[in-house]
Design an enzyme around this catalytic site. Sequence first.
Site, mmCIF file in Angstrom:
data_model
loop_
_atom_site.group_PDB
_atom_site.id
_atom_site.type_symbol
_atom_site.label_atom_id
_atom_site.label_comp_id
_atom_site.label_asym_id
_atom_site.label_seq_id
_atom_site.Cartn_x
_atom_site.Cartn_y
_atom_site.Cartn_z
ATOM 1 N N ILE A 179 2.894 6.083 7.142
ATOM 2 C CA ILE A 179 2.442 4.923 7.854
ATOM 3 C C ILE A 179 3.582 4.159 7.503
ATOM 4 C CG2 ILE A 179 0.082 5.436 7.774
ATOM 5 C CD1 ILE A 179 -1.019 3.335 5.676
ATOM 6 N N ASP A 180 4.210 3.006 8.635
ATOM 7 C CA ASP A 180 4.724 2.021 8.633
ATOM 8 C C ASP A 180 4.211 1.138 7.475
ATOM 9 O OD1 ASP A 180 5.706 2.900 11.010
ATOM 10 O OD2 ASP A 180 4.500 1.504 12.371
ATOM 11 N N LYS A 181 5.514 0.508 6.880
ATOM 12 C CA LYS A 181 5.012 -1.236 5.987
ATOM 13 C C LYS A 181 4.155 -1.937 6.201
ATOM 14 C CE LYS A 181 8.228 -5.535 4.743
ATOM 15 N NZ LYS A 181 8.862 -5.484 3.722
#
Length: 304
Positions: A139-141
């Site tokens: 999942i994204d930062k």
Amino acid sequence: MKETVLTFTPETTGVRLDKWLAEQDTLSLTRSVIQTRMEQGDVTVNGKVVSKNYKIRSGDTVQVVIPEPVSLELIPEPIPLDSVYEDDDLLVVNKPKGMVVHPAPGNQTGTLVHALLYHCGDRLSGINGVIRPGIVHRIDKNTSGLLMVAKNDNAHIKLSEQIQAHTFTREYQAIALGRFAEKTGTIHAPIGRHPVDRKKMCVTQKNSKDAVTHYTVLAESGNYTHLCLRLETGRTHQIRVHLAYIGHSVLGDDVYGKPFPNLTGQCLHAGKIGFLHPVTGAYMEFTSPLPDYFQAALRKLHFV
């Protein structure tokens, strides 16, 4: 270096090579790994490099070369992990907003991988290489929430197969700009790399992959909507790209939308994952409550 030589029989004629190789127990490699090896010239048919979509012909001989594992140079870091579940085969963690999953230019330390190396040692799958040990999906930062980690290659393969078969439950919550005409719906639009900005993704018919996102409106306040979203596919930045595509970008998304005061990055939380255990076959489901930053945004926008 490990070399495996296989000869095809008449019944395999016409089958895609990458698909067939991924089904071979002697290799124990996922289809995506096979494709990467093909791109790098480590898979040859009758002594020649072939494309990923090559179809088998009777009598073909394929050679697969698996390079020796590169010694891991990442230094484990004692970063606290919010572990939701753990056994000998997998680990489910609750990733905080702002933490990068694996090392990349600009983020060489302080990642989830560094924390996993400290927590698990060498008990992580090696399928995704030295930079992403154990990482089955990401999942994204600036997306918070649940992430699953494989502790061995068998678990990695079994979990990856569920993702590819779209039987892996991934449910998110988001705050989006604007109000939706329909309370439930599906966004079905292919996603590929942006033709100009290579750091971004976009909806495009060119060099893209099928992408499906289902959404349900949970609540509305002013010109904002609290959503529950379920991924059928898992493309890079899928929810952010799909919502921006239909004119309802995620609150605070400064890549596909616009910044929001006192909010760093998008208001997006991976709140539920579910899957079949790679060894027992039992269905497992985990949930994560909305984190503080998300609840603060809901209060600020008068949802609560």
